[in-house]
Each structure stands twice: as C-alpha cells, then as structure tokens.
Design a protein around this motif. Sequence first.
Motif, PDB file in Angstrom:
ATOM      1  N   LYS A  88      55.838  17.905 -72.473  1.00 35.93           N
ATOM      2  CA  LYS A  88      56.128  19.245 -72.988  1.00 35.93           C
ATOM      3  C   LYS A  88      55.376  19.482 -74.292  1.00 35.93           C
ATOM      4  O   LYS A  88      54.723  20.505 -74.477  1.00 35.93           O
ATOM      5  CB  LYS A  88      57.633  19.405 -73.209  1.00 35.93           C
ATOM      6  CG  LYS A  88      57.973  20.747 -73.838  1.00 35.93           C
ATOM      7  CD  LYS A  88      59.413  20.799 -74.321  1.00 35.93           C
ATOM      8  CE  LYS A  88      59.846  22.217 -74.671  1.00 35.93           C
ATOM      9  NZ  LYS A  88      59.281  22.688 -75.933  1.00 35.93           N
ATOM     10  N   GLU A 116      52.408  22.224 -75.393  1.00 35.06           N
ATOM     11  CA  GLU A 116      52.419  23.162 -76.520  1.00 35.06           C
ATOM     12  C   GLU A 116      51.090  23.089 -77.283  1.00 35.06           C
ATOM     13  O   GLU A 116      50.573  24.103 -77.745  1.00 35.06           O
ATOM     14  CB  GLU A 116      53.594  22.888 -77.470  1.00 35.06           C
ATOM     15  CG  GLU A 116      54.987  22.846 -76.827  1.00 35.06           C
ATOM     16  CD  GLU A 116      55.422  24.142 -76.151  1.00 35.06           C
ATOM     17  OE1 GLU A 116      54.644  25.105 -76.094  1.00 35.06           O
ATOM     18  OE2 GLU A 116      56.569  24.180 -75.637  1.00 35.06           O
ATOM     19  N   HIS A 156      48.791  25.152 -75.345  1.00 33.57           N
ATOM     20  CA  HIS A 156      49.056  26.583 -75.553  1.00 33.57           C
ATOM     21  C   HIS A 156      48.392  27.059 -76.839  1.00 33.57           C
ATOM     22  O   HIS A 156      47.789  28.128 -76.888  1.00 33.57           O
ATOM     23  CB  HIS A 156      50.560  26.857 -75.624  1.00 33.57           C
ATOM     24  CG  HIS A 156      51.287  26.509 -74.359  1.00 33.57           C
ATOM     25  ND1 HIS A 156      52.648  26.581 -74.241  1.00 33.57           N
ATOM     26  CD2 HIS A 156      50.817  26.096 -73.158  1.00 33.57           C
ATOM     27  CE1 HIS A 156      53.005  26.212 -73.013  1.00 33.57           C
ATOM     28  NE2 HIS A 156      51.912  25.912 -72.347  1.00 33.57           N
ATOM     29  N   ASP A 205      62.532  27.824 -75.658  1.00 35.48           N
ATOM     30  CA  ASP A 205      61.510  28.081 -74.639  1.00 35.48           C
ATOM     31  C   ASP A 205      61.941  29.230 -73.736  1.00 35.48           C
ATOM     32  O   ASP A 205      61.106  30.022 -73.283  1.00 35.48           O
ATOM     33  CB  ASP A 205      61.207  26.819 -73.821  1.00 35.48           C
ATOM     34  CG  ASP A 205      60.411  25.798 -74.630  1.00 35.48           C
ATOM     35  OD1 ASP A 205      61.035  25.051 -75.392  1.00 35.48           O
ATOM     36  OD2 ASP A 205      59.172  25.784 -74.518  1.00 35.48           O
ATOM     37  N   GLU A 219      55.336  26.942 -68.891  1.00 35.90           N
ATOM     38  CA  GLU A 219      56.595  27.017 -69.648  1.00 35.90           C
ATOM     39  C   GLU A 219      57.831  26.672 -68.835  1.00 35.90           C
ATOM     40  O   GLU A 219      58.807  26.178 -69.383  1.00 35.90           O
ATOM     41  CB  GLU A 219      56.826  28.430 -70.186  1.00 35.90           C
ATOM     42  CG  GLU A 219      56.170  28.833 -71.474  1.00 35.90           C
ATOM     43  CD  GLU A 219      56.356  27.912 -72.671  1.00 35.90           C
ATOM     44  OE1 GLU A 219      57.305  27.095 -72.722  1.00 35.90           O
ATOM     45  OE2 GLU A 219      55.544  28.017 -73.570  1.00 35.90           O
ATOM     46  N   HIS A 248      59.448  23.474 -69.192  1.00 32.42           N
ATOM     47  CA  HIS A 248      60.011  23.224 -70.522  1.00 32.42           C
ATOM     48  C   HIS A 248      61.479  23.625 -70.566  1.00 32.42           C
ATOM     49  O   HIS A 248      62.327  22.920 -71.088  1.00 32.42           O
ATOM     50  CB  HIS A 248      59.254  24.022 -71.593  1.00 32.42           C
ATOM     51  CG  HIS A 248      57.813  23.656 -71.688  1.00 32.42           C
ATOM     52  ND1 HIS A 248      56.948  24.258 -72.562  1.00 32.42           N
ATOM     53  CD2 HIS A 248      57.077  22.742 -71.004  1.00 32.42           C
ATOM     54  CE1 HIS A 248      55.746  23.738 -72.417  1.00 32.42           C
ATOM     55  NE2 HIS A 248      55.799  22.830 -71.475  1.00 32.42           N
TER      56      HIS A 248
HETATM   57 FE   LIG Z   1      57.193  25.627 -74.279  1.00 30.74          FE
END
Ligand SMILES: [Fe+2]
Lengths: 95, 317
Positions: free
Chosen positions: B71, B75, B78, B129, B158, B161
């Motif tokens: 996870k 990120e 991202h 999240d 996502e 998550h």
């Molecule tokens: Fe996330």
Amino acid sequence: MDKKSWPLWEVFIRSKHGLNHKHVGSLHAADAQMAIENSRDVYTRRMEGISIWVVESKNITASDPNQQEAMFEPAVDKIYRHPTFYNLPDELEHM
Amino acid sequence: MNIVDLEHEFMKRIKADQKIEPKDWMPEKYRQTLIRQIAQHAHSEIVGMLPEANYISRAPTLRRKAALLAKIQDEAGHGLYLYCAAETLGVDRDTLLDELHSGKAKYSSIFNYPTLTWADMGAIGWLVDGAAILNQVPLCKCSFGPYARAMVRVCKEESFHQRQGYEILLTLCNGSEEQKKMAQDAVNRWWWPSMMMFGPSDENSKHSAYSMETGIKKFSNDELRQRFVDQTKPQADILGVTLPDKDLKFDESSGHWKYGEIDWEEFNNVIQGNGPCNKIRLKHRREAWEKGAWVRDAASAYAAKKALKNSESKQVA
Ligand SMILES: [Fe+2]
Ligand SMILES: [Fe+2]
C-alpha cells in the motif's frame, strides 16, 4: 551537481496479451537503464506488462494542437473507408 | 485569435466535455489552479506514506506487513503520477518539492495526525483512503487530460487500500475486548479528521466555483462529504463500532445521514501548520530528501560517465 539533471522519460508497456506497447506515463531517471528499472517498479507491479520501452521525452515530436483541424478533419467525410459504408444484402454472411 | 476569443473557445471545449491537453491554449488561472491542486495532491500522497511507515516494522503478521508495504509503495507511485501530471503544466518537480520542504505548499491536513496504535492502520485504510477514493473518482473525468489519466491509475490501485484497512478493523472487532476497544479508539480519533478531508464547507470554499466552472471539480465539498457519511455509516455497523458524532441520525425525508458540526477551527489550525504532527512530517520529508542526495548525485555522475564513454567509442569506430 545540478539536481535538475535527471531527464524525463516516456514509458510504454506491452501487456501479456501481445498488443502494441502503450503509453502509460512518464518518470525521471538518470539514464535509460534506470528508467527501465523504475518503470518496472512503478508501472508493472500488478502484472500489467511483459515488455517495457522508454524514450527520452525530448526525442518525441508531437503534432501541433493548433493544426488539429487541418490534420484530422480530412478523414471525417471519408466514410467509404469503413466497411459499414457498403450496402449489402442481409442474407450475405461472414463478410 | 485574441484572448477573449481564446477564452471563449476554451469554455466551449470544457462545456463539450473535451479534454484540455498540456500544449493546448488555456487561461492562466486554469493553469495555476491545476498546478496548485495537483501539487497539493502529489504532496499528500508522499507525506501520506509517513504515518503508515511507522508500522511496517510493527505489523502483527507477515501477511499484514506485506500488504502495508504494498500500500505504501502504491502511495509513492501515486505521488509520481501526480508530479508528472503537474510537470506537463510547465513547473519542474524540484521546484514543487522545494515548496513542500520549505512549508510553502500545502498537503492534506489528515496526515498531520499521529498514528498511535496498530488499529490506526485499519482506520486509515477504511476512512482516509475511503474519503480519498470519493474525492478521486470524479477526478478521473476532470477536464485536464494528464490529471484525469493519472487519476484512473490511482483509483484502480486505491480499492485494495480501503479493503485491507477494513479487514484489519474487522479482525480487531472480532477479537478480544481489548482489541475491540483499540478499534473503537482509532475510529474515534480518525473520524472527524477524515470528514475534514473534503475541505471547507461549500459557502467557505474559495477555489470551488472556478474549479466547478472549468470542469476540474464535478461535485462540491459538501456533496462528497455527505456521500462519505452515507457510505460509511452502514460499514461501521457491520464492524460494530460507533462513529463519534452524537448528532448523527438518519433523515427520512432526504434519505441521508445528517451529521454534526465540524470543528473548523481545528481544521484551520492544522492547515496553518499547527496540527500535532506538521513539524515532524516535514522534518522527515526534508531528511529523506537530503539523505538521498548522494544517491541522486551518484546516479547522475554514472550516467554522465557512461554517456561520455559511449560517445568516445563511437568516435574511434
Ligand atoms: Fe491509498
Ligand atoms: Fe493514494
């Protein structure tokens, strides 16, 4: 050393279905090898690909968005380039 | 074309739901609004790694540890997609990072709260999240192409998550009394900060009108917040935890859960830099950046040396 020296790379990935390499995004890397390695970590963590291309962004020549009409409009009225343009009888199969 | 015509053309394209691409003409205000928003979003992704990073070495099982690591790595990705999207607008990444590290740029206030127990990993995944997903899904359709495309990738990643977070809480809630208490305590602490993630209420949101007009934003802060409450309440019931809002009640006429007053003073305080963890988050960010300098320098030196060798061997041949 100049901290702004890592160039930008565009990343292309071919999925395992054997289609064309497809643009997935970009990243910064010091050289091509590093760009490949980082692409693997960023863009293929969920089995998205089996082959990666990277190309330095500055080497890409793009069409001019202001020329969009001149470039792409001529294709609009050439519908005879599509199979559905032709009138054929319904009983004709597999064509 | 003069500027009035250009603006007119631009708005016509926005209304026709066409994507604006980096090389297209765009009003300066649109560009600046996007740079600010995408950069803030990118900063939030990478600062958001810090509160959870605390628990990589404290995860109760290997399964939980692998999931948490994955996870947090997502990120980081991202952040990268978003910085790239911001860069297409003509800012460079080092400038954006400098602005984060100097404290000039903002990031989501949620990451300035501390993670006190393992249950916080559950509450963050589920609520933080969860709220992020509600904010991000409409952005997949936003008017700026690179931002919309980055969001499509982000949203795909996502959902795991949120599910891993919810599963953590579910396990605790099915455990001992002490574990149940831990879960409830985490929910108590994360609920209101999560509600604040949707930003100021509509009447006080200074950037909203322009963003709605130009298709960057599709729903107002309060609309998304309402969606969050409606979606979360039944999920809390399944867990068997209560949401810490004594005014929370179902409104038959609207079909929505009505919620209590948000403490905007706390929100503004955290945004201004006075939350419980603002200073430590920035300190860790700066340290990570400074300690990584030699790696970045070494990679650049190595690349330069290799390029030189390459050009020399070409000259010989
Ligand atoms: Fe996330
Ligand atoms: Fe994220």
